[in-house]
Design an enzyme around this catalytic site. Structure first.
Site, PDB file in Angstrom:
ATOM      1  N   LEU A  33       0.816  -1.222   0.000  1.00 18.69           N
ATOM      2  CA  LEU A  33       0.000   0.000   0.000  1.00 18.69           C
ATOM      3  C   LEU A  33       0.849   1.271   0.000  1.00 18.69           C
ATOM      4  O   LEU A  33       1.899   1.325   0.633  1.00 18.69           O
ATOM      5  CB  LEU A  33      -0.917   0.002   1.227  1.00 18.69           C
ATOM      6  CG  LEU A  33      -1.884  -1.178   1.352  1.00 18.69           C
ATOM      7  CD1 LEU A  33      -2.770  -1.012   2.593  1.00 18.69           C
ATOM      8  CD2 LEU A  33      -2.749  -1.350   0.106  1.00 18.69           C
ATOM      9  N   HIS A  37      -3.374   4.236  -2.540  1.00 18.17           N
ATOM     10  CA  HIS A  37      -4.363   3.326  -1.936  1.00 18.17           C
ATOM     11  C   HIS A  37      -5.038   3.992  -0.738  1.00 18.17           C
ATOM     12  O   HIS A  37      -6.249   3.881  -0.542  1.00 18.17           O
ATOM     13  CB  HIS A  37      -3.685   2.055  -1.407  1.00 18.17           C
ATOM     14  CG  HIS A  37      -3.087   1.179  -2.450  1.00 18.17           C
ATOM     15  ND1 HIS A  37      -1.730   0.969  -2.557  1.00 18.17           N
ATOM     16  CD2 HIS A  37      -3.661   0.435  -3.424  1.00 18.17           C
ATOM     17  CE1 HIS A  37      -1.494   0.135  -3.546  1.00 18.17           C
ATOM     18  NE2 HIS A  37      -2.639  -0.204  -4.098  1.00 18.17           N
ATOM     19  N   GLN A  61      -4.485 -12.611 -12.765  1.00 21.30           N
ATOM     20  CA  GLN A  61      -4.417 -11.419 -13.621  1.00 21.30           C
ATOM     21  C   GLN A  61      -3.004 -11.107 -14.107  1.00 21.30           C
ATOM     22  O   GLN A  61      -2.794 -10.109 -14.781  1.00 21.30           O
ATOM     23  CB  GLN A  61      -5.029 -10.204 -12.920  1.00 21.30           C
ATOM     24  CG  GLN A  61      -4.221  -9.660 -11.757  1.00 21.30           C
ATOM     25  CD  GLN A  61      -4.992  -8.572 -11.020  1.00 21.30           C
ATOM     26  OE1 GLN A  61      -5.933  -8.856 -10.297  1.00 21.30           O
ATOM     27  NE2 GLN A  61      -4.618  -7.315 -11.221  1.00 21.30           N
ATOM     28  N   GLU A 150      -7.950   6.120 -10.766  1.00 28.20           N
ATOM     29  CA  GLU A 150      -7.954   6.415 -12.208  1.00 28.20           C
ATOM     30  C   GLU A 150      -6.619   6.098 -12.871  1.00 28.20           C
ATOM     31  O   GLU A 150      -6.494   6.206 -14.076  1.00 28.20           O
ATOM     32  CB  GLU A 150      -8.318   7.891 -12.440  1.00 28.20           C
ATOM     33  CG  GLU A 150      -9.787   8.162 -12.199  1.00 28.20           C
ATOM     34  CD  GLU A 150     -10.228   9.558 -12.593  1.00 28.20           C
ATOM     35  OE1 GLU A 150      -9.355  10.455 -12.700  1.00 28.20           O
ATOM     36  OE2 GLU A 150     -11.437   9.763 -12.777  1.00 28.20           O
ATOM     37  N   LYS A 151      -5.610   5.716 -12.092  1.00 31.86           N
ATOM     38  CA  LYS A 151      -4.335   5.347 -12.732  1.00 31.86           C
ATOM     39  C   LYS A 151      -4.556   4.167 -13.679  1.00 31.86           C
ATOM     40  O   LYS A 151      -4.046   4.140 -14.784  1.00 31.86           O
ATOM     41  CB  LYS A 151      -3.260   4.998 -11.706  1.00 31.86           C
ATOM     42  CG  LYS A 151      -1.934   4.679 -12.384  1.00 31.86           C
ATOM     43  CD  LYS A 151      -0.804   4.561 -11.408  1.00 31.86           C
ATOM     44  CE  LYS A 151      -0.762   3.221 -10.755  1.00 31.86           C
ATOM     45  NZ  LYS A 151      -0.367   2.133 -11.682  1.00 31.86           N
TER      46      LYS A 151
HETATM   47  O1  PAF Z   1      -5.810  -2.560  -9.245  1.00 35.12           O
HETATM   48  C1  PAF Z   1      -5.490  -3.544  -8.548  1.00 35.12           C
HETATM   49  O2  PAF Z   1      -4.748  -3.451  -7.580  1.00 35.12           O
HETATM   50  C2  PAF Z   1      -6.043  -4.911  -8.927  1.00 35.12           C
HETATM   51  O3  PAF Z   1      -6.165  -5.052 -10.293  1.00 35.12           O
HETATM   52  C3  PAF Z   1      -7.354  -5.266  -8.214  1.00 35.12           C
HETATM   53  C4  PAF Z   1      -8.481  -4.333  -8.641  1.00 35.12           C
HETATM   54  C5  PAF Z   1      -7.180  -5.180  -6.710  1.00 35.12           C
HETATM   55  C6  PAF Z   1      -7.779  -6.684  -8.565  1.00 35.12           C
HETATM   56  O4  PAF Z   1      -6.831  -7.613  -8.158  1.00 35.12           O
END
Ligand code: PAF
Length: 284
Positions: A33, A37, A61, A150-151
């Protein structure tokens, strides 16, 4: 501060709070973080009775296994930062097997083409992974409001599309990009930059700002070439792409239409670190 590892336990806990009529704000994160965040969390704390923050480096992802392995993990520090904002924050730190019911794979989504532009082209499967994890998180937390920076503008538009298509009654709240003092967009990946690359990285926002000035009077091609040449000439940076796209459809723009909103989207490698940023090109 309450930390939950298992989804059933969190669901049960939140069910009780909802019965009491509490509203829930949710900030999904992958941890490591930073102030960006924390800006999302502060907004959630302000708008809702209860704030839930998830910390989960979601494997589905990542299109690059090396990036997944090296993604910074700083759980204890993250907890301290959250605790300093409010000890009442609820943290979800999922166990991956429990979260994915032992089957860590992505669902396939159709986000009406939003997933096919820019990051979709360069990171195959990325948005299926994001869609999968965010949909599951939303089903578990069932927030009233969820906060996204928005980044990752393309991600933000895709999440809006996700809740629309899945008919989830969740308000998606966009939060402006949080920048370091020298303009570099805050990112968990910034901490992996070498000294030279960190110093070079501030150039990205300078170029974006110049592109906004140029966009007012020059053609799209001129602006694109300017960015390509400027980043291309920098010894420590390598341009992956710069695109000018419509904010809503994310389709690349070839001609400006008055009244439409456009954004410049950029991805640059500083050494082995992939940095992403964007800028609004039309004053709203
Ligand atoms: O933006 C992120 O940190 C990630 O893509 C998210 C939205 C937490 C999903 O894992």
């Amino acid at each position: 501060m309450k930390v939950f590892r298992y989804k059933k336990e969190l669901e049960n806990h939140l069910k009780e709070l909802k019965k009491q009529g509490k509203t829930i704000g949710f900030v999904p994160t992958m941890g490591a973080l930073h102030q960006g965040h924390l800006a999302l969390v502060k907004n959630a704390l302000k708008d809702n009775d209860i704030t839930v923050v998830s910390i989960f480096v979601n494997p589905t992802q990542f299109d690059n296994p090396d990036d997944l392995e090296k993604y910074p993990r700083t759980f204890e520090t993250d907890l301290t930062l959250l605790e300093d904002l409010s000890p009442d924050i609820i943290v979800f730190y999922p166990d991956a097997q429990d979260f994915y019911d032992g089957n860590i794979v992505s669902q396939t989504f159709d986000f009406d083409g939003l997933e096919q532009e820019m990051e979709g082209k360069h990171r195959p499967g990325h948005f299926d992974g994001v869609g999968t994890v965010v949909k599951k998180l939303f089903e578990i937390v069932q927030p009233d409001k969820a906060y996204f920076g928005e980044k990752d503008f393309q991600q933000l538009q895709i999440i809006k599309k996700l809740v629309e298509k899945e008919q989830m009654p969740i308000e998606i709240i966009p939060i402006p990009i949080y920048r370091e003092e020298d303009g570099l967009a805050m990112s968990s990946r910034n901490r992996r930059l070498t000294k030279h690359h960190r110093a070079a990285a501030l150039f990205i926002y300078q170029v974006l700002k110049q592109s906004r000035v140029l966009f007012k009077k020059e053609s799209i091609d001129t602006v694109k070439n300017f960015v390509k040449d400027a980043i291309g000439a920098h010894p420590y940076l390598e341009l992956e792409y710069f695109e000018i796209a419509d904010e809503k459809t994310l389709k690349p723009v070839t001609q400006k239409i008055s009244g439409n909103k456009y954004r410049g989207f950029i991805v640059v490698y500083a050494g082995e670190i992939r940095l992403i940023d964007n800028i609004s090109l039309v004053e709203s």
